[in-house]
Design a protein around this motif. Structure first.
Motif, PDB file in Angstrom:
ATOM      1  N   MET A   1     -13.404   4.754   1.431  1.00  0.00           N
ATOM      2  CA  MET A   1     -12.033   4.654   1.915  1.00  0.00           C
ATOM      3  C   MET A   1     -11.453   3.299   1.522  1.00  0.00           C
ATOM      4  SD  MET A   1      -9.899   6.535   3.893  1.00  0.00           S
ATOM      5  CE  MET A   1     -10.828   7.440   5.131  1.00  0.00           C
ATOM      6  N   ARG A   2     -10.257   3.304   0.973  1.00  0.00           N
ATOM      7  CA  ARG A   2      -9.577   2.051   0.651  1.00  0.00           C
ATOM      8  C   ARG A   2      -8.764   1.614   1.852  1.00  0.00           C
ATOM      9  NH1 ARG A   2      -4.842   0.917  -2.744  1.00  0.00           N
ATOM     10  NH2 ARG A   2      -4.750   3.111  -3.323  1.00  0.00           N
ATOM     11  N   PHE A   3      -9.025   0.417   2.377  1.00  0.00           N
ATOM     12  CA  PHE A   3      -8.370  -0.053   3.587  1.00  0.00           C
ATOM     13  C   PHE A   3      -7.231  -1.011   3.242  1.00  0.00           C
ATOM     14  CE2 PHE A   3     -12.446   1.306   5.212  1.00  0.00           C
ATOM     15  CZ  PHE A   3     -12.107   1.906   6.417  1.00  0.00           C
ATOM     16  N   LEU A   4      -6.107  -0.830   3.938  1.00  0.00           N
ATOM     17  CA  LEU A   4      -4.982  -1.743   3.826  1.00  0.00           C
ATOM     18  C   LEU A   4      -4.985  -2.650   5.050  1.00  0.00           C
ATOM     19  CD1 LEU A   4      -2.186   0.799   2.816  1.00  0.00           C
ATOM     20  CD2 LEU A   4      -3.627  -0.557   1.300  1.00  0.00           C
ATOM     21  N   LEU A   5      -5.017  -3.950   4.848  1.00  0.00           N
ATOM     22  CA  LEU A   5      -5.043  -4.895   5.960  1.00  0.00           C
ATOM     23  C   LEU A   5      -3.651  -5.478   6.149  1.00  0.00           C
ATOM     24  CD1 LEU A   5      -8.421  -6.767   5.328  1.00  0.00           C
ATOM     25  CD2 LEU A   5      -7.951  -4.854   6.860  1.00  0.00           C
ATOM     26  N   SER A   6      -3.000  -5.065   7.211  1.00  0.00           N
ATOM     27  CA  SER A   6      -1.634  -5.526   7.462  1.00  0.00           C
ATOM     28  C   SER A   6      -1.646  -6.865   8.183  1.00  0.00           C
ATOM     29  CB  SER A   6      -0.886  -4.507   8.314  1.00  0.00           C
ATOM     30  OG  SER A   6      -1.390  -4.498   9.633  1.00  0.00           O
ATOM     31  N   SER A   7      -0.490  -7.524   8.194  1.00  0.00           N
ATOM     32  CA  SER A   7      -0.360  -8.780   8.916  1.00  0.00           C
ATOM     33  C   SER A   7      -0.580  -8.599  10.406  1.00  0.00           C
ATOM     34  CB  SER A   7       1.023  -9.392   8.659  1.00  0.00           C
ATOM     35  OG  SER A   7       2.045  -8.489   9.026  1.00  0.00           O
TER      36      SER A   7
ATOM     37  N   VAL B   1       4.088  14.199  -0.222  1.00  0.00           N
ATOM     38  CA  VAL B   1       4.780  12.976  -0.645  1.00  0.00           C
ATOM     39  C   VAL B   1       4.524  12.742  -2.129  1.00  0.00           C
ATOM     40  CG1 VAL B   1       4.581  12.000   1.666  1.00  0.00           C
ATOM     41  CG2 VAL B   1       2.888  11.375  -0.051  1.00  0.00           C
ATOM     42  N   ASN B   2       5.549  12.289  -2.829  1.00  0.00           N
ATOM     43  CA  ASN B   2       5.413  12.000  -4.249  1.00  0.00           C
ATOM     44  C   ASN B   2       4.878  10.583  -4.452  1.00  0.00           C
ATOM     45  OD1 ASN B   2       7.608  10.289  -3.813  1.00  0.00           O
ATOM     46  ND2 ASN B   2       9.090  11.701  -4.721  1.00  0.00           N
ATOM     47  N   HIS B   3       4.687  10.213  -5.710  1.00  0.00           N
ATOM     48  CA  HIS B   3       4.089   8.909  -6.007  1.00  0.00           C
ATOM     49  C   HIS B   3       4.968   7.767  -5.521  1.00  0.00           C
ATOM     50  CE1 HIS B   3       2.744   5.467  -8.535  1.00  0.00           C
ATOM     51  NE2 HIS B   3       1.552   5.997  -8.312  1.00  0.00           N
ATOM     52  N   GLN B   4       6.271   7.928  -5.630  1.00  0.00           N
ATOM     53  CA  GLN B   4       7.182   6.881  -5.160  1.00  0.00           C
ATOM     54  C   GLN B   4       7.010   6.663  -3.655  1.00  0.00           C
ATOM     55  OE1 GLN B   4      11.368   7.892  -5.353  1.00  0.00           O
ATOM     56  NE2 GLN B   4      12.014   5.755  -5.455  1.00  0.00           N
ATOM     57  N   THR B   5       6.927   7.731  -2.892  1.00  0.00           N
ATOM     58  CA  THR B   5       6.752   7.619  -1.449  1.00  0.00           C
ATOM     59  C   THR B   5       5.360   7.090  -1.107  1.00  0.00           C
ATOM     60  OG1 THR B   5       8.248   9.500  -1.194  1.00  0.00           O
ATOM     61  CG2 THR B   5       6.965   8.866   0.732  1.00  0.00           C
ATOM     62  N   TYR B   6       4.367   7.481  -1.870  1.00  0.00           N
ATOM     63  CA  TYR B   6       2.989   6.987  -1.728  1.00  0.00           C
ATOM     64  C   TYR B   6       2.974   5.461  -1.807  1.00  0.00           C
ATOM     65  CZ  TYR B   6      -1.789   6.292  -3.827  1.00  0.00           C
ATOM     66  OH  TYR B   6      -3.054   5.892  -4.172  1.00  0.00           O
ATOM     67  N   ASP B   7       3.636   4.900  -2.809  1.00  0.00           N
ATOM     68  CA  ASP B   7       3.715   3.440  -2.945  1.00  0.00           C
ATOM     69  C   ASP B   7       4.528   2.824  -1.814  1.00  0.00           C
ATOM     70  OD1 ASP B   7       2.163   3.332  -5.227  1.00  0.00           O
ATOM     71  OD2 ASP B   7       3.870   3.342  -6.608  1.00  0.00           O
ATOM     72  N   PHE B   8       5.637   3.461  -1.475  1.00  0.00           N
ATOM     73  CA  PHE B   8       6.521   2.943  -0.429  1.00  0.00           C
ATOM     74  C   PHE B   8       5.798   2.869   0.913  1.00  0.00           C
ATOM     75  CE2 PHE B   8       9.693   4.070   2.920  1.00  0.00           C
ATOM     76  CZ  PHE B   8      10.460   2.906   2.876  1.00  0.00           C
ATOM     77  N   TYR B   9       5.091   3.921   1.287  1.00  0.00           N
ATOM     78  CA  TYR B   9       4.373   3.927   2.562  1.00  0.00           C
ATOM     79  C   TYR B   9       3.306   2.830   2.602  1.00  0.00           C
ATOM     80  CZ  TYR B   9       6.350   8.403   4.205  1.00  0.00           C
ATOM     81  OH  TYR B   9       7.183   9.408   4.648  1.00  0.00           O
TER      82      TYR B   9
ATOM     83  N   LEU C   1       1.395  -2.383   4.729  1.00  0.00           N
ATOM     84  CA  LEU C   1       0.970  -3.761   4.480  1.00  0.00           C
ATOM     85  C   LEU C   1       1.877  -4.762   5.190  1.00  0.00           C
ATOM     86  CD1 LEU C   1       0.006  -3.569   0.700  1.00  0.00           C
ATOM     87  CD2 LEU C   1      -1.531  -4.196   2.586  1.00  0.00           C
ATOM     88  N   ASN C   2       3.156  -4.434   5.298  1.00  0.00           N
ATOM     89  CA  ASN C   2       4.122  -5.315   5.946  1.00  0.00           C
ATOM     90  C   ASN C   2       4.229  -5.053   7.451  1.00  0.00           C
ATOM     91  OD1 ASN C   2       4.702  -6.432   3.455  1.00  0.00           O
ATOM     92  ND2 ASN C   2       6.490  -5.128   3.095  1.00  0.00           N
ATOM     93  N   ALA C   3       3.356  -4.181   7.959  1.00  0.00           N
ATOM     94  CA  ALA C   3       3.342  -3.839   9.384  1.00  0.00           C
ATOM     95  C   ALA C   3       4.701  -3.331   9.852  1.00  0.00           C
ATOM     96  CB  ALA C   3       2.901  -5.050  10.224  1.00  0.00           C
ATOM     97  N   GLN C   4       5.347  -2.512   9.017  1.00  0.00           N
ATOM     98  CA  GLN C   4       6.676  -1.994   9.331  1.00  0.00           C
ATOM     99  C   GLN C   4       6.665  -0.575   9.884  1.00  0.00           C
ATOM    100  OE1 GLN C   4       9.656  -3.859   9.063  1.00  0.00           O
ATOM    101  NE2 GLN C   4       8.075  -5.423   8.901  1.00  0.00           N
ATOM    102  N   LEU C   5       5.522   0.076   9.876  1.00  0.00           N
ATOM    103  CA  LEU C   5       5.454   1.457  10.370  1.00  0.00           C
ATOM    104  C   LEU C   5       5.338   1.463  11.888  1.00  0.00           C
ATOM    105  CD1 LEU C   5       3.041   3.056   7.749  1.00  0.00           C
ATOM    106  CD2 LEU C   5       5.543   3.185   7.813  1.00  0.00           C
TER     107      LEU C   5
ATOM    108  N   ILE D   1      -6.926   6.383   1.589  1.00  0.00           N
ATOM    109  CA  ILE D   1      -6.332   5.127   2.048  1.00  0.00           C
ATOM    110  C   ILE D   1      -6.212   5.155   3.561  1.00  0.00           C
ATOM    111  CG2 ILE D   1      -4.204   3.749   2.061  1.00  0.00           C
ATOM    112  CD1 ILE D   1      -3.775   4.787  -0.850  1.00  0.00           C
ATOM    113  N   GLN D   2      -6.548   4.047   4.185  1.00  0.00           N
ATOM    114  CA  GLN D   2      -6.399   3.918   5.635  1.00  0.00           C
ATOM    115  C   GLN D   2      -6.073   2.469   5.949  1.00  0.00           C
ATOM    116  OE1 GLN D   2      -9.868   5.145   7.822  1.00  0.00           O
ATOM    117  NE2 GLN D   2      -9.205   4.168   9.726  1.00  0.00           N
ATOM    118  N   ASP D   3      -5.010   2.237   6.719  1.00  0.00           N
ATOM    119  CA  ASP D   3      -4.715   0.853   7.084  1.00  0.00           C
ATOM    120  C   ASP D   3      -5.450   0.509   8.379  1.00  0.00           C
ATOM    121  OD1 ASP D   3      -2.071   0.072   9.204  1.00  0.00           O
ATOM    122  OD2 ASP D   3      -2.855   2.100   8.999  1.00  0.00           O
ATOM    123  N   GLY D   4      -5.608  -0.763   8.637  1.00  0.00           N
ATOM    124  CA  GLY D   4      -6.441  -1.214   9.739  1.00  0.00           C
ATOM    125  C   GLY D   4      -5.954  -0.841  11.113  1.00  0.00           C
ATOM    126  N   GLN D   5      -4.680  -0.523  11.235  1.00  0.00           N
ATOM    127  CA  GLN D   5      -4.114  -0.133  12.530  1.00  0.00           C
ATOM    128  C   GLN D   5      -3.974   1.380  12.658  1.00  0.00           C
ATOM    129  OE1 GLN D   5      -4.647  -3.027  14.040  1.00  0.00           O
ATOM    130  NE2 GLN D   5      -2.667  -3.072  15.045  1.00  0.00           N
TER     131      GLN D   5
END
Length: 551
Positions: free
Chosen positions: A3-9, A246-254, A259-263, A287-291
């Motif tokens: 799993m690739r982890f995204l570490l947000s602020s 979701v398309n590739h553009q949305t994949y990158d956007f999410y 990463l910016n802790a905006q969700l 992909i999974q972010d830390g939160q």
């Protein structure tokens, strides 16, 4: 599977030791569903650092003397609701565009489009959604000329409520170069008049002939859509949603948003099987972010279209259109390669199938792919599973397929479903209780913005199978009604299970995220007919209040 982890602020802040004292909310009528013991009540919930410490009676407060105590004022507390099938940015776009939902005729819809255009005269295109010819007196598809009367010079694009048909004006047809000589694309249909001329309605894959000319979405538009959808969902008590394609553009956007802790609402995103970069995204891995605000480990595919536009693929012809068997949006010959690609990559595969032929093809392809590449443990899903042959229903259990279904579809479709497919085929339609009785996991959603995003409308439909006026009395196909507990489980714990998230979401057990809502009535005590009227008072995500209803 790596799993690739995204570490947000936000995660880094938590890890830095900036911890607060526990918070306890007490004097509530709390309910959640435990996997082993079922519906469980409590009156006090304690949480810290975004996660639940304990739930129980008020004696818990003695164990946490440093806790900040909040008075729940006797309100009902539930886990945050999970919508297992929606379209997040589509909802946001819908909230920002012309809304035709519920209008009584093509003429009334065209007038609404005209009002919207007058209020937004600088738009290059007028875009909207929500029309439904089944609600109109003649039940006939609309025409370009009906729009031309009001807006002849600006192209108009209006998606049907189910997203499987588009109504456009003559300007849009001209831009796309659609004429009498234009051929129907595979999996699509250009509706034509008696002389063969396009009328202005495009079904399923034919929609792309015009859609490719719509203004491209950019980050600003996506951000506005995300913000609008997020606030709307939080006001409805939805703390997590499964984004179906979701398309590739949305994949990158999410990922950037995470990463910016905006969700602020949790997203379980399904990659679109139609995206040209699908293989690239699969190779990047889950992909999974830390939160746990963003998970990407599944793919959304399509078998067929929708019932309302007669695009659902049927084994036998439509009862009200004897020469029409519906449409396959993905060519049958292409399905095996898709199934093998996704499952061999270790991604869950979730396939849209509405008609009985569409469902059978998906089941057949899962069976064949399991033999070749495995993947039966990935909790694969059929999205909608609306009309299923009775002999195919047991195959969901045999193949370990989750039925991802939307209760409001039944009450929306009951005014036309029998016309479309006849009484005999209804026995395998919207068959929630039948699936549950055989041990199939049922994950509930709304398919917003096809339907309204309000999960209490879905809970009401699941329990009563009646509309908001109580029709038909006793419910449509009442043997398939769910209990309140079964319905809530489908919108909480089993929604989490369908996303491999039952260890972190779905109820308020110790160690799970403190996602919960306070509502204005007790859905276990009121008459079921009133469930749809429920109002969310507060919504909390990871122990933070994200919504408060104004007095």
């Amino acid at each position: 599977m790596k799993m690739r982890f995204l570490l947000s602020s936000a995660l880094l802040l938590v890890c830095s030791g900036a911890f607060a004292a526990p918070t306890a909310i007490t004097n509530v009528k709390g309910y959640h569903i435990l996997a082993q013991s079922g519906l469980t009540q409590f009156d006090t919930l304690v949480f810290e650092q975004g996660k639940v410490l304990a739930s129980g009676n008020a004696d818990l407060l003695k164990q946490y003397p440093q806790a900040k105590v909040l008075d729940g004022k006797g309100e009902t507390l539930l886990p945050g609701l999970i919508d297992a099938h929606g379209h997040l940015l589509g909802l946001g776009e819908n909230l920002l565009q012309v809304d035709l939902r519920g209008l009584s005729s093509a003429h009334a819809s065209a007038e609404e489009v005209k009002r919207y255009h007058r209020a937004n005269p600088t738009l290059d295109w007028v875009v909207g959604r929500g029309w439904n010819q089944v609600l109109w007196p003649q039940k006939a598809f609309p025409t370009a000329s009906q729009l031309d009367e009001f807006i002849p010079d600006t192209p108009v694009w209006l998606e049907r409520v189910d997203g499987h048909a588009a109504w456009v004006n003559s300007k849009a047809l001209k831009i796309a170069g659609i004429t009498k000589d234009t051929l129907d694309p595979p999996g699509g249909q250009i509706i034509r008049d008696a002389q063969g001329n396009p009328t202005g309605v495009l079904i399923d894959n034919a929609m792309w002939l015009v859609a490719e000319h719509l203004p491209a979405s950019d980050t600003t538009m996506m951000q506005a859509s995300l913000n609008a959808a997020t606030q709307h969902l939080l006001s409805l008590g939805i703390t997590s949603m499964h984004d179906a394609g979701v398309n590739h553009q949305t994949y990158d956007f999410y990922q950037q948003q995470a990463l910016n802790a905006q969700l602020q609402v949790r997203i379980y995103a399904m990659l679109s099987a139609a995206d040209p970069k699908l293989t690239e995204m699969l190779e990047a891995g889950p992909i999974q972010d830390g939160q746990d605000m963003l998970w990407i480990r599944s793919v959304k595919g399509f078998a067929d279209g929708a019932l309302g536009s007669r695009g659902a693929a049927m084994l036998e012809a439509y009862s009200d259109d004897s020469h029409n068997h519906g449409l396959l949006l993905t060519p049958e010959a292409d399905l095996p390669a898709l199934f093998e690609l996704v499952l061999s990559s270790g991604f869950q595969l979730n396939v849209h199938a509405i008609g009985d032929r569409g469902n059978r093809l998906v089941l057949d392809n899962f069976a064949q792919a399991y033999e070749k590449v495995g993947g039966q443990s990935l909790r694969n899903r059929i999205e909608h599973a609306q009309v299923v042959s009775l002999e195919d229903i047991p195959r969901f259990k045999d193949l370990n397929i989750i039925a991802s279904m939307q209760p409001v579809h039944a009450t929306s479709d009951m005014n036309m479903a029998e016309d479309r497919i006849g009484k005999a085929r209804l026995k395998g339609a919207y068959a929630w209780q039948t699936f549950l009785k055989q041990g199939t996991v049922l994950a509930a959603g709304s398919d917003f913005p096809v339907e309204l995003a309000n999960a209490f409308h879905g809970l009401h439909a699941a329990v009563t199978r009646e509309d908001h006026e109580g029709q038909p009395p006793g419910g449509w196909q009442p043997a398939e009604r769910l209990s309140v507990e079964q319905a809530l489980r489908a919108f909480t714990l089993d929604g989490a299970y369908a996303a491999h998230q039952e260890k972190v979401l779905g109820n308020l057990e110790s160690g799970k995220w403190a996602d919960f809502i306070l509502i204005d009535r007790n859905i276990f005590e009121i008459p079921p007919a009133q469930i749809w009227q429920t109002q969310v008072q507060q919504t909390w995500v990871a122990g933070q209040q994200r919504f408060q209803r104004k007095e």
